[in-house]
Design an enzyme around this catalytic site. Structure first.
Site, short mmCIF file in Angstrom:
data_model
loop_
_atom_site.label_atom_id
_atom_site.label_comp_id
_atom_site.label_asym_id
_atom_site.label_seq_id
_atom_site.Cartn_x
_atom_site.Cartn_y
_atom_site.Cartn_z
N HIS A 313 0.74 -1.56 -0.35
CA HIS A 313 0.28 0.02 -0.01
C HIS A 313 0.81 0.65 0.02
CE1 HIS A 313 -3.04 2.70 1.33
NE2 HIS A 313 -4.11 2.07 0.44
N ASP A 370 -8.06 -5.34 0.03
CA ASP A 370 -8.31 -6.18 -0.99
C ASP A 370 -8.40 -7.94 -0.75
OD1 ASP A 370 -9.65 -4.60 -2.42
OD2 ASP A 370 -7.87 -3.31 -3.11
N1 CMC Z 1 3.80 -7.84 -4.76
C1 CMC Z 1 5.34 -7.60 -5.06
N2 CMC Z 1 6.73 -6.77 -4.54
C2 CMC Z 1 5.51 -5.53 -5.04
C3 CMC Z 1 3.97 -5.28 -3.87
C4 CMC Z 1 3.38 -6.54 -4.17
N3 CMC Z 1 2.00 -6.74 -4.19
N4 CMC Z 1 3.85 -4.06 -3.48
C5 CMC Z 1 4.93 -3.44 -3.92
N5 CMC Z 1 6.14 -4.27 -4.88
C6 CMC Z 1 8.01 -3.94 -4.54
C7 CMC Z 1 7.54 -3.26 -5.42
O1 CMC Z 1 8.19 -3.51 -6.42
C8 CMC Z 1 8.64 -1.77 -5.15
O2 CMC Z 1 10.12 -2.59 -5.37
P1 CMC Z 1 11.37 -1.90 -4.80
O3 CMC Z 1 11.26 -0.75 -4.19
O4 CMC Z 1 12.49 -3.06 -5.24
O5 CMC Z 1 11.24 -1.10 -6.98
C9 CMC Z 1 8.17 -1.45 -3.97
O6 CMC Z 1 7.91 -3.16 -3.43
C10 CMC Z 1 7.30 -0.34 -3.62
O7 CMC Z 1 6.46 -0.72 -4.73
P2 CMC Z 1 5.70 0.58 -5.23
O8 CMC Z 1 5.19 -0.12 -6.48
O9 CMC Z 1 6.74 1.22 -5.28
O10 CMC Z 1 5.03 0.92 -4.30
P3 CMC Z 1 3.96 1.94 -4.52
O11 CMC Z 1 3.42 2.31 -3.07
O12 CMC Z 1 4.07 2.83 -5.87
O13 CMC Z 1 1.92 1.01 -5.04
C11 CMC Z 1 0.48 -0.51 -4.73
C12 CMC Z 1 1.22 0.83 -3.95
C13 CMC Z 1 -0.76 -1.21 -3.65
C14 CMC Z 1 0.17 -0.28 -6.57
C15 CMC Z 1 1.34 -1.56 -5.04
O14 CMC Z 1 1.73 -1.96 -3.63
C16 CMC Z 1 0.54 -3.08 -5.11
O15 CMC Z 1 0.74 -3.25 -6.84
N6 CMC Z 1 0.17 -4.03 -5.00
C17 CMC Z 1 -1.31 -4.93 -5.73
C18 CMC Z 1 -1.98 -4.32 -5.59
C19 CMC Z 1 -2.91 -4.45 -4.55
O16 CMC Z 1 -3.23 -4.84 -3.57
N7 CMC Z 1 -3.72 -2.90 -4.62
C20 CMC Z 1 -4.69 -2.21 -3.93
C21 CMC Z 1 -4.27 -1.47 -2.98
S1 CMC Z 1 -5.50 -1.31 -1.43
C22 CMC Z 1 -7.24 -0.61 -1.85
C23 CMC Z 1 -7.04 0.56 -2.52
O17 CMC Z 1 -6.64 1.14 -2.06
O18 CMC Z 1 -6.70 0.78 -3.69
#
Ligand code: CMC
Length: 436
Positions: A313, A370
Site C-alpha cells: 500500500h 483487498d
Molecule cells: N508484490 C510484490 N512486490 C511489491 C508489491 C506486491 N504486491 N507491492 C509493492 N512491491 C514492491 C515494488 O516492486 C517496489 O520494490 P522496489 O523498491 O524493489 O522497486 C516496492 O515494493 C515499492 O512498491 P511501489 O510499487 O513503488 O509502491 P507504490 O506505493 O507505488 O504502490 C501499490 C502501491 C498498492 C500499487 C502496490 O503495493 C501494488 O501494486 N500492490 C498490489 C495491488 C494491490 O493490492 N492494490 C490494492 C491497494 S489497497 C486498496 C486501494 O486502496 O485501492
C-alpha cells in the site's frame, strides 16, 4: 467553514546563494507539511514528485490515516469502533456531514435514500445497449454519468447547496440500483426493482438475487457481512479515485460527473480492481497445484511481471486495519455458512510466508483491504466482475464528502499540477516530402 492547518516553524530552502523561507504547517494529528505554493513565483522552481507519494494536494477534515501505525479514522472515529457498532448508512452520514446522526437525522437520511432509489424509467433502455459480457464497472461509470442527464439542476453544473442532500442521497441510492441492474442485464435476467421496506444493503441483495416469483431469502449474517464491506470501503483519504473525484470537482463539474470519473479510476487492478485480481491470482495458484510458495518466489522477481495482489500500500507500512477486520469477518462468515474454500487456505498460506520473507519485510508490504474481501464476496456468491462494483458502492460516501469539501471551500482552486518537460526543444515543422 473551512478549518486550516496551523502554522508552525518555517522551513529554509537554500538554492545556490539564495535562502528562502517556506511556511510550515501542522494538522490536528501533528502531520507536518511545507507550504510550497509560492515557491515558483519566488524562485522559478517547482517540486517534482511523480505519483504524488510525498505531496499533500489538499487540507481535509474527513479521514485520518497513520500508515506507520496502521490507523484509520473516519471523522476522528476509529474504523474498529465503526465496524463493530455502526452500519454503512450511519457511517455514510458521518463521513458526509461530519457527525454521527441523531435518530431523526438518520431516519430522514434513510427516507431520502428510499425516495431516491428508483432510476428514471427511460434509463432502462440504456442498459439494453451494452453487450451482454460488458464489465459492470464500465456500465456503472457510464450510467452514473448518464443519469445526470435526467436531473436538469445537475446539468447546469456547479454546486447547489440547497439540493445537495437530495443529490447525495440520490447518488448513493442509485449507484446501488444501477449496479444491480447491470448485473441482472449482464446475466440476461429480468430487472428487479428496489423494495422500499428493505434497508440499503438488504435491498441490494434483493435486487441482485430475487426473481420475479420468489424473493431472495435474506440471511442476516450475509446482510451484515456485505454491510461491513461497504463500511470498510467508505473512505480512504486521498487515494487514486478520491483524488480523481476532487480533480474533476475542482473544475466545478457536477457531483455525478465527478463520481463517474472516480469509478473509472477505481477500476484499475492497482486500486479497487485488486479485489478481482486477488481472486484471479488465487484461482491460478490453485489450478497450478501450488500452495502459494512458487507464486511468492515469482512475486519477488521483478522480471516475472507478477505481484502479490492484495499486498502493499502506498500509505500503510503496517497491517492495513481494514484487512485485519475483514480477515476476521471472512473466517467467521465461512465458518457460519459452513463453507470450505481452498482459496482461503492459499491466501492464509501466502500471507504467512510473505510476512516471514525479507523481500516483503524490507519493503513493509502487508495485506491490504483487498486481500480477504474477495473471499467474502465469493462466499456471498457475487460474480468476480462485481467485486470492484461493490467497492465503488462503498466508496460513494467518501467521494461525496470530498466533493462537498471542495465545493464548500471558497478558496478552492482548479487542480492543475505542473510538469518538467523532457521532450524536444524547439524545432521546425518539416514538409511531408522532407520526412524520412
Ligand atoms: N508484490 C510484490 N512486490 C511489491 C508489491 C506486491 N504486491 N507491492 C509493492 N512491491 C514492491 C515494488 O516492486 C517496489 O520494490 P522496489 O523498491 O524493489 O522497486 C516496492 O515494493 C515499492 O512498491 P511501489 O510499487 O513503488 O509502491 P507504490 O506505493 O507505488 O504502490 C501499490 C502501491 C498498492 C500499487 C502496490 O503495493 C501494488 O501494486 N500492490 C498490489 C495491488 C494491490 O493490492 N492494490 C490494492 C491497494 S489497497 C486498496 C486501494 O486502496 O485501492
Amino acid at each position: 467553514m473551512t478549518k486550516h492547518a496551523q502554522s508552525t516553524v518555517p522551513a529554509k530552502l537554500v538554492l545556490g546563494d539564495k535562502t528562502i523561507e517556506l511556511p510550515g504547517l501542522v494538522g490536528t494529528e501533528k502531520e507536518h507539511a511545507i507550504d510550497i505554493s509560492k515557491l515558483r513565483s519566488a524562485t522559478g522552481y517547482i517540486t517534482l514528485d511523480e505519483g504524488y507519494g510525498n505531496t499533500g494536494s489538499c487540507e481535509s477534515e474527513i479521514t485520518f490515516i497513520d500508515g506507520e501505525e496502521g490507523i484509520l479514522r473516519y471523522r476522528g472515529i476509529p474504523i474498529e469502533q465503526l465496524a463493530e457498532h455502526s452500519t454503512f448508512i450511519e457511517t455514510a452520514y458521518l463521513i458526509i456531514y461530519g457527525e454521527l446522526p441523531t435518530h431523526d437525522q438518520l431516519r430522514k437520511f434513510s427516507d431520502l435514500l428510499t425516495e431516491e432509489e428508483m432510476l428514471h424509467e427511460d434509463m432502462k433502455h440504456h442498459f439494453e445497449g451494452f453487450p451482454s459480457n460488458s464489465h459492470p464497472m464500465a456500465i456503472l461509470s457510464s450510467m452514473i454519468n448518464a443519469s445526470s442527464c435526467f436531473y436538469p439542476g445537475l446539468m447546469r453544473g456547479g454546486f447547489e447547496p440547497h439540493r445537495f442532500e437530495v443529490q447525495a442521497a440520490r447518488l448513493i441510492s442509485q449507484v446501488r440500483t444501477i449496479a444491480s441492474f447491470s448485473y441482472r442485464v449482464s446475466r440476461g435476467l429480468p430487472i428487479i426493482y428496489p423494495k422500499p421496506t428493505y434497508k440499503f444493503t438488504a435491498n441490494f441483495l434483493h435486487m441482485l438475487f430475487s426473481n420475479p416469483y420468489a424473493d431472495y431469502d435474506l440471511d442476516p449474517q450475509i446482510v451484515r457481512a456485505l454491510d461491513l464491506i461497504f463500511l470498510l470501503h467508505a473512505d480512504h483519504e486521498q487515494n487514486c479515485s478520491t483524488a480523481t473525484v476532487r480533480m474533476v470537482a475542482s473544475s466545478k463539474a457536477n457531483l455525478f460527473a465527478s463520481a463517474a470519473a472516480g469509478v473509472c479510476a477505481l477500476w484499475g487492478p492497482l486500486h479497487g480492481g485488486a479485489n478481482q485480481a486477488v481472486i484471479e491470482m488465487l484461482e491460478r495458484i490453485h489450478a497450478d497445484g501450488d500452495d502459494g510458495s512458487r507464486f511468492i518466489r515469482d512475486a519477488k522477481d521483478k522480471d516475472s511481471g507478477k505481484r502479490l495482489m492484495g499486498f502493499g500500500h502506498r500509505v500503510y507500512k503496517n497491517y492495513d486495519p481494514r484487512a485485519k477486520i475483514i480477515k476476521k469477518a471472512c473466517d467467521d462468515l465461512l465458518h457460519k455458512l459452513n463453507i470450505d474454500d481452498p482459496l482461503l487456505d492459499i491466501a492464509k498460506h501466502l500471507e504467512e510466508v510473505a510476512l516471514r520473507e525479507d523481500y516483503f519485510i524490507e519493503r513493509k508490504l502487508y495485506p491490504n483491504v483487498d486481500f480477504y474481501s474477495g473471499i467474502i464476496m465469493r462466499a456471498l456468491k457475487f460474480p468476480l466482475n462485481m467485486f470492484t462494483v461493490i467497492f465503488a458502492i462503498g466508496r460513494m460516501p467518501g467521494w461525496i464528502a470530498n466533493y462537498k469539501e471542495i465545493m464548500e471551500n471558497p478558496e478552492s482552486r482548479i487542480y492543475r499540477p505542473r510538469q518538467i518537460y523532457t521532450g524536444h526543444t524547439k524545432r521546425d515543422y518539416l514538409p511531408m516530402q522532407q520526412r524520412g
